[in-house]
Each structure stands twice: as structure tokens, then as C-alpha cells.
Scaffold this motif. Structure first.
Motif, PDB file in Angstrom:
ATOM      1  N   TRP A 152      51.655  26.239 -52.584  1.00  0.00           N
ATOM      2  CA  TRP A 152      51.591  25.895 -51.163  1.00  0.00           C
ATOM      3  C   TRP A 152      53.031  25.803 -50.694  1.00  0.00           C
ATOM      4  CZ3 TRP A 152      46.991  26.199 -49.098  1.00  0.00           C
ATOM      5  CH2 TRP A 152      45.851  25.807 -49.792  1.00  0.00           C
ATOM      6  N   HIS A 153      53.351  26.487 -49.616  1.00  0.00           N
ATOM      7  CA  HIS A 153      54.739  26.368 -49.143  1.00  0.00           C
ATOM      8  C   HIS A 153      54.777  26.265 -47.637  1.00  0.00           C
ATOM      9  CE1 HIS A 153      55.180  30.511 -47.628  1.00  0.00           C
ATOM     10  NE2 HIS A 153      54.281  30.783 -48.540  1.00  0.00           N
ATOM     11  N   CYS A 154      55.852  25.664 -47.170  1.00  0.00           N
ATOM     12  CA  CYS A 154      56.017  25.458 -45.726  1.00  0.00           C
ATOM     13  C   CYS A 154      55.994  26.807 -45.015  1.00  0.00           C
ATOM     14  CB  CYS A 154      57.340  24.745 -45.458  1.00  0.00           C
ATOM     15  SG  CYS A 154      57.768  24.733 -43.717  1.00  0.00           S
ATOM     16  N   ASN A 155      55.224  26.876 -43.945  1.00  0.00           N
ATOM     17  CA  ASN A 155      55.118  28.124 -43.182  1.00  0.00           C
ATOM     18  C   ASN A 155      55.727  27.925 -41.791  1.00  0.00           C
ATOM     19  OD1 ASN A 155      54.183  30.798 -43.170  1.00  0.00           O
ATOM     20  ND2 ASN A 155      52.336  30.234 -42.032  1.00  0.00           N
ATOM     21  N   GLY A 156      56.421  26.791 -41.633  1.00  0.00           N
ATOM     22  CA  GLY A 156      56.935  26.427 -40.307  1.00  0.00           C
ATOM     23  C   GLY A 156      58.029  27.354 -39.797  1.00  0.00           C
ATOM     24  N   ALA A 157      58.790  27.947 -40.733  1.00  0.00           N
ATOM     25  CA  ALA A 157      59.965  28.716 -40.311  1.00  0.00           C
ATOM     26  C   ALA A 157      59.604  29.875 -39.388  1.00  0.00           C
ATOM     27  CB  ALA A 157      60.685  29.257 -41.537  1.00  0.00           C
ATOM     28  N   ALA A 158      58.412  30.436 -39.623  1.00  0.00           N
ATOM     29  CA  ALA A 158      58.028  31.619 -38.851  1.00  0.00           C
ATOM     30  C   ALA A 158      58.078  31.322 -37.348  1.00  0.00           C
ATOM     31  CB  ALA A 158      56.633  32.073 -39.267  1.00  0.00           C
ATOM     32  N   ASN A 165      59.424  28.085 -36.118  1.00  0.00           N
ATOM     33  CA  ASN A 165      60.280  26.944 -35.837  1.00  0.00           C
ATOM     34  C   ASN A 165      61.753  27.372 -35.851  1.00  0.00           C
ATOM     35  OD1 ASN A 165      60.873  24.315 -35.411  1.00  0.00           O
ATOM     36  ND2 ASN A 165      60.471  23.629 -37.518  1.00  0.00           N
ATOM     37  N   ASP A 166      62.083  28.368 -35.049  1.00  0.00           N
ATOM     38  CA  ASP A 166      63.462  28.882 -34.983  1.00  0.00           C
ATOM     39  C   ASP A 166      64.013  29.237 -36.352  1.00  0.00           C
ATOM     40  OD1 ASP A 166      63.129  28.271 -32.411  1.00  0.00           O
ATOM     41  OD2 ASP A 166      64.660  26.707 -32.302  1.00  0.00           O
ATOM     42  N   GLY A 167      63.156  29.648 -37.267  1.00  0.00           N
ATOM     43  CA  GLY A 167      63.610  30.068 -38.595  1.00  0.00           C
ATOM     44  C   GLY A 167      63.894  28.903 -39.537  1.00  0.00           C
ATOM     45  N   LYS A 168      63.576  27.666 -39.099  1.00  0.00           N
ATOM     46  CA  LYS A 168      63.882  26.523 -39.980  1.00  0.00           C
ATOM     47  C   LYS A 168      62.611  26.025 -40.636  1.00  0.00           C
ATOM     48  CE  LYS A 168      67.611  25.147 -36.951  1.00  0.00           C
ATOM     49  NZ  LYS A 168      67.218  25.998 -35.811  1.00  0.00           N
ATOM     50  N   ASP A 169      62.667  25.839 -41.960  1.00  0.00           N
ATOM     51  CA  ASP A 169      61.495  25.255 -42.634  1.00  0.00           C
ATOM     52  C   ASP A 169      61.892  23.962 -43.314  1.00  0.00           C
ATOM     53  OD1 ASP A 169      62.361  25.633 -45.269  1.00  0.00           O
ATOM     54  OD2 ASP A 169      61.498  27.629 -45.388  1.00  0.00           O
ATOM     55  N   CYS A 170      60.854  23.202 -43.767  1.00  0.00           N
ATOM     56  CA  CYS A 170      61.173  21.908 -44.381  1.00  0.00           C
ATOM     57  C   CYS A 170      61.326  22.049 -45.894  1.00  0.00           C
ATOM     58  CB  CYS A 170      60.104  20.875 -44.025  1.00  0.00           C
ATOM     59  SG  CYS A 170      58.528  21.187 -44.830  1.00  0.00           S
ATOM     60  N   GLY A 171      61.147  23.263 -46.389  1.00  0.00           N
ATOM     61  CA  GLY A 171      61.451  23.532 -47.795  1.00  0.00           C
ATOM     62  C   GLY A 171      60.359  23.126 -48.775  1.00  0.00           C
ATOM     63  N   LEU A 172      59.177  22.756 -48.264  1.00  0.00           N
ATOM     64  CA  LEU A 172      58.139  22.282 -49.192  1.00  0.00           C
ATOM     65  C   LEU A 172      57.572  23.407 -50.063  1.00  0.00           C
ATOM     66  CD1 LEU A 172      55.842  19.673 -49.490  1.00  0.00           C
ATOM     67  CD2 LEU A 172      54.500  21.682 -48.922  1.00  0.00           C
ATOM     68  N   TRP A 173      57.535  23.194 -51.355  1.00  0.00           N
ATOM     69  CA  TRP A 173      56.842  24.064 -52.303  1.00  0.00           C
ATOM     70  C   TRP A 173      56.037  23.144 -53.211  1.00  0.00           C
ATOM     71  CZ3 TRP A 173      56.717  29.402 -52.658  1.00  0.00           C
ATOM     72  CH2 TRP A 173      57.598  30.089 -51.823  1.00  0.00           C
ATOM     73  N   LYS A 174      54.735  23.339 -53.269  1.00  0.00           N
ATOM     74  CA  LYS A 174      53.894  22.420 -54.050  1.00  0.00           C
ATOM     75  C   LYS A 174      52.865  23.273 -54.771  1.00  0.00           C
ATOM     76  CE  LYS A 174      50.582  19.173 -52.236  1.00  0.00           C
ATOM     77  NZ  LYS A 174      49.412  19.164 -52.686  1.00  0.00           N
ATOM     78  N   ILE A 175      52.684  22.995 -56.047  1.00  0.00           N
ATOM     79  CA  ILE A 175      51.773  23.838 -56.817  1.00  0.00           C
ATOM     80  C   ILE A 175      50.307  23.561 -56.465  1.00  0.00           C
ATOM     81  CG2 ILE A 175      51.421  22.440 -58.905  1.00  0.00           C
ATOM     82  CD1 ILE A 175      52.624  25.238 -60.190  1.00  0.00           C
ATOM     83  N   LEU A 176      49.501  24.614 -56.433  1.00  0.00           N
ATOM     84  CA  LEU A 176      48.058  24.435 -56.190  1.00  0.00           C
ATOM     85  C   LEU A 176      47.433  23.861 -57.451  1.00  0.00           C
ATOM     86  CD1 LEU A 176      45.228  25.096 -54.800  1.00  0.00           C
ATOM     87  CD2 LEU A 176      45.389  27.298 -55.951  1.00  0.00           C
ATOM     88  N   ASP A 177      46.681  22.774 -57.291  1.00  0.00           N
ATOM     89  CA  ASP A 177      45.975  22.169 -58.422  1.00  0.00           C
ATOM     90  C   ASP A 177      44.496  22.119 -58.045  1.00  0.00           C
ATOM     91  OD1 ASP A 177      44.785  20.452 -60.243  1.00  0.00           O
ATOM     92  OD2 ASP A 177      46.600  19.244 -60.508  1.00  0.00           O
ATOM     93  N   MET A 178      43.749  23.132 -58.510  1.00  0.00           N
ATOM     94  CA  MET A 178      42.355  23.295 -58.084  1.00  0.00           C
ATOM     95  C   MET A 178      41.536  22.027 -58.329  1.00  0.00           C
ATOM     96  SD  MET A 178      41.835  26.413 -56.856  1.00  0.00           S
ATOM     97  CE  MET A 178      40.113  26.852 -57.055  1.00  0.00           C
TER      98      MET A 178
END
Ligand SMILES: O=C(O)CCC(=O)C(=O)O
Ligand SMILES: [Fe+2]
Length: 361
Positions: free
Chosen positions: A315-321, A323-336
Motif C-alpha cells: 500500500w503506498h501513498c497515492n497523494g502525489a498524483a 497534491n502538486d507532486g508531493k506525497d507523504c511517503g507511506l509504504w505499508k505491506i499488505l497483510d491479508m
């Protein structure tokens, strides 16, 4: 004193294979996890669907997103459709709900959009035929452990469709694997082509630990009017796909006029419709949000593939698309399991086909 060292190991020459055109269904099946089906709809229905979607495409939008501080626009128009719920549906997709508006908005890279449209009748008609072909094909194939285990019969149904219009030879879509945010791992995506023939390009992402031994090969698959390419489970995990710009295209000459007695007008457009199944266990309400306040996006860790059961997804931040190209940098593994998702093929065990996660094509 002379120190004897072993001679440096010779750098291995890894041969590169030139791009290969896969010009028939057997070639597609033997080189990729996809299948190609030609002349899938009755010709009159294919033509009617082409005209309906071509007219609708006047209102479709070019996606816009931020890339390195620059607002860029997709070189084709796109739209998103939701299937009308059947009376028998236990958990129908309500096109008017906030959650599905969000899922549709996601298709447009997070931009605010109107509500998605329901399938027009002609799209519904085509979808039933496509579903039959997909299910026949899926019965012959192994299933992957992380695939959705819908019900004991394992029937695949589409509940949404994304549509694209490419006008002329230069409109295109760049190499990508589809995000799995609502599709979940190992999705099946059925993609129909109408109008001018274009090349669909597949290129494998070679896992990091195999890069010393082999290079990726590019496969070009010409997709004529009324053909269906099914991207089976593992396509999004292993390959990127694109519609590259071409130097020229052949105009498409419809078989039937728009109305009886009208003249037939050749077209330079290709309409593509991808039928998809948005999984209930990846319902919009369950998608993690990041600090940007927007739903995150799910993608496979293509470079570090495992055994089909323990593959990693992020799971990763999709805000940059947006939000003026800025994202919060979140990367989190999917745990089913921890996220309460499933059931997957792996959870239910007894299902048609093998489920050993082993990849062949
Ligand atoms: O036009 C096509 O065949 C591909 C479209 C596509 O990749 C997409 O909509 O994700
Ligand atoms: Fe795609």
C-alpha cells in the motif's frame, strides 16, 4: 611476496532477445500469461458497441497527474463504468454511494469526477458474452493461491469496466501494471478492442535475483477489431503492458452504417474496454488511508516475486498524483490475514484447477 588470487570470474554475457510479435492465440498463450480470442462478439453487436462507446467518448477525460512538479495529461481519453446490480445480488455495487464514487475517482488518478455511469445496455450484452469466454478459459487454467475464491463454482463476473479511446496513431498509454487497490492480487482482466487495430505490448519485469541470468523480452500483440485479450492471474504481477504510439495505423471501416441507409465512415479510433472484478474484500471502505487523507494504492512487488502464496504487495501513498507532486511517503505491506481479507483460493483449498502458485508461461 606474490599473492596468488583467483582470476576474476568472467562477466557472463546474457543474450538479449529482440521483440517478438505474437500474431496468433497459440503464440500469445505460449509466451505470456494472457489469452487472445478473435471475433468474440456477433459482428453487429461489436459494431453497435463501437458506435455507442465512440459517441460516449466525446465526454471521456484525459487523466491528469503531477509528475516531478509538472502537471501531465494522459495521451488518450478514459472513462469508468459500473455494472447495474442484478436483483439477485447479495451485495450490489451502488453506483450512487460515496464509496463507489471514490473508487471511480481513483480511476482518474484521484481527481474529482462525476458519478460513474452504469453500463449501457449494449455494454451489458457484450459483458455477458465476455464473461462466458473468460470462465471457459479459467476452467482450463491453474488458479493462484491469492486469487479471490468467490464461491465454490469459481465463476468470474465483471462488476466494473474502464474504457479508453485512442484517436489516431499517436495516442497511447505508457508501460504500467494495473494498480490492485480494488482488484486484489492475481486479478483476471478481460480487455476488448474495437475499431482500428493497435499493438498491445507486454514486457516482463525480471526479478532482481534473475537479472544476472536473463533479460526481459518485449512481446507485441496486434489487437484487431472485436478481439479479446484476457490478462490472467500473474500478468499484473509479472508484466507491464502498454499501447505504444505507432508511425501509422490502418483506418477501421465499420461493417454496418450507424443507421439503415447511412453511409459508412472510416474511423481512426480504437476503443478499449477492460472488464474487471472489484473484490468485496477490497471494498473502498477497507482501503487504508495515508496522511494525505486519500486512499492508498496497492501494487505488487514485481522485482521480488515469491511463490504465489507469499508474494509481497505494498500500500503506498497515492497523494502525489494530485497534491502538486508531493506525497507523504507511506509504504505499508499488505497483510491479508491481519487486514481481514479473503477468502482466497489458498484459504478454501478445494477449487477447480491446481493452486500451487507455480508459473509456467
Ligand atoms: O488499451 C488497452 O488495451 C490497455 C488499457 C490499459 O492498460 C488500462 O486501461 O489499464
Ligand atoms: Fe492497464
Amino acid at each position: 611476496m606474490t599473492v596468488l588470487r583467483p582470476p576474476p570470474s568472467p562477466i557472463k554475457e546474457v543474450p538479449r532477445s529482440p521483440p517478438l510479435t505474437l500474431s496468433n492465440p497459440d503464440m500469445v498463450a505460449s509466451h505470456t500469461p494472457c489469452t487472445l480470442h478473435t471475433s468474440v462478439l456477433p459482428p453487429e453487436l461489436a459494431c453497435r458497441l463501437f458506435y455507442t462507446m465512440l459517441d460516449a467518448s466525446e465526454d471521456w477525460k484525459r487523466n491528469k497527474w503531477w509528475l516531478f512538479e509538472r502537471l501531465v495529461e494522459s495521451p488518450h481519453r478514459t472513462s469508468f463504468y459500473v455494472r447495474k446490480p442484478k436483483e439477485s445480488d447479495d451485495d450490489p455495487v451502488d453506483v450512487g454511494s460515496e464509496e463507489w464514487r471514490e473508487a471511480s475517482q481513483y480511476w482518474y488518478n484521484g481527481r474529482n469526477t462525476q458519478l460513474p455511469h452504469y453500463f449501457p445496455d449494449v455494454l451489458e450484452e457484450a459483458c455477458s458474452i465476455v464473461e462466458r469466454i473468460v470462465n471457459e478459459e479459467m476452467k482450463k487454467r491453474k488458479r493462484f493461491p491469492l486469487e479471490w475464491a468467490s464461491d465454490p463454482s469459481g465463476v468470474w463476473q465483471a462488476n466494473v469496466a474502464a474504457a479508453n479511446c485512442y484517436e489516431g496513431a499517436k495516442e497511447c498509454v505508457g508501460p504500467h501494471a494495473d494498480h490492485m487497490t480494488y482488484l486484489g492480487p492475481y486479478p483476471t482482466i478481460a480487455s476488448i478492442s474495437l475499431g482500428t487495430s493497435r499493438v498491445f505490448r507486454l514486457r516482463e519485469v525480471v526479478p532482481s535475483d534473475q537479472k544476472q541470468d536473463r533479460h526481459a523480452q518485449t512481446f507485441n500483440i496486434p489487437l484487431p477489431h472485436n478481439s479479446l485479450i484476457i490478462m490472467h492471474g500473474s500478468t499484473q504481477e509479472r508484466f507491464k503492458h502498454s499501447i505504444p504510439p505507432q508511425p501509422t495505423i490502418d483506418l477501421y471501416r465499420p461493417l454496418y452504417p450507424r443507421a439503415p441507409g447511412a453511409s459508412i465512415e472510416p474511423s481512426n479510433c480504437r476503443i478499449n474496454i477492460t472488464f474487471r472484478f472489484y473484490r468485496p474484500d477490497f471494498h473502498p471502505s477497507t482501503i487504508p488511508r495515508c496522511k494525505c487523507g486519500t486512499p492508498t494504492a496497492l501494487r505488487a512487488d514485481m522485482k521480488n516475486r515469491q511463490d504465489g502464496k507469499t508474494d509481497k504487495y505494498w500500500w503506498h501513498c497515492n497523494g502525489a498524483a494530485q497534491n502538486d507532486g508531493k506525497d507523504c511517503g507511506l509504504w505499508k505491506i499488505l497483510d491479508m490475514k491481519a487486514e481481514g481479507r479473503g477468502p482466497c483460493i489458498y484459504d478454501v483449498g478445494a477449487v477447480p484447477g491446481r493452486c500451487d502458485g507455480e508459473h509456467t508461461a
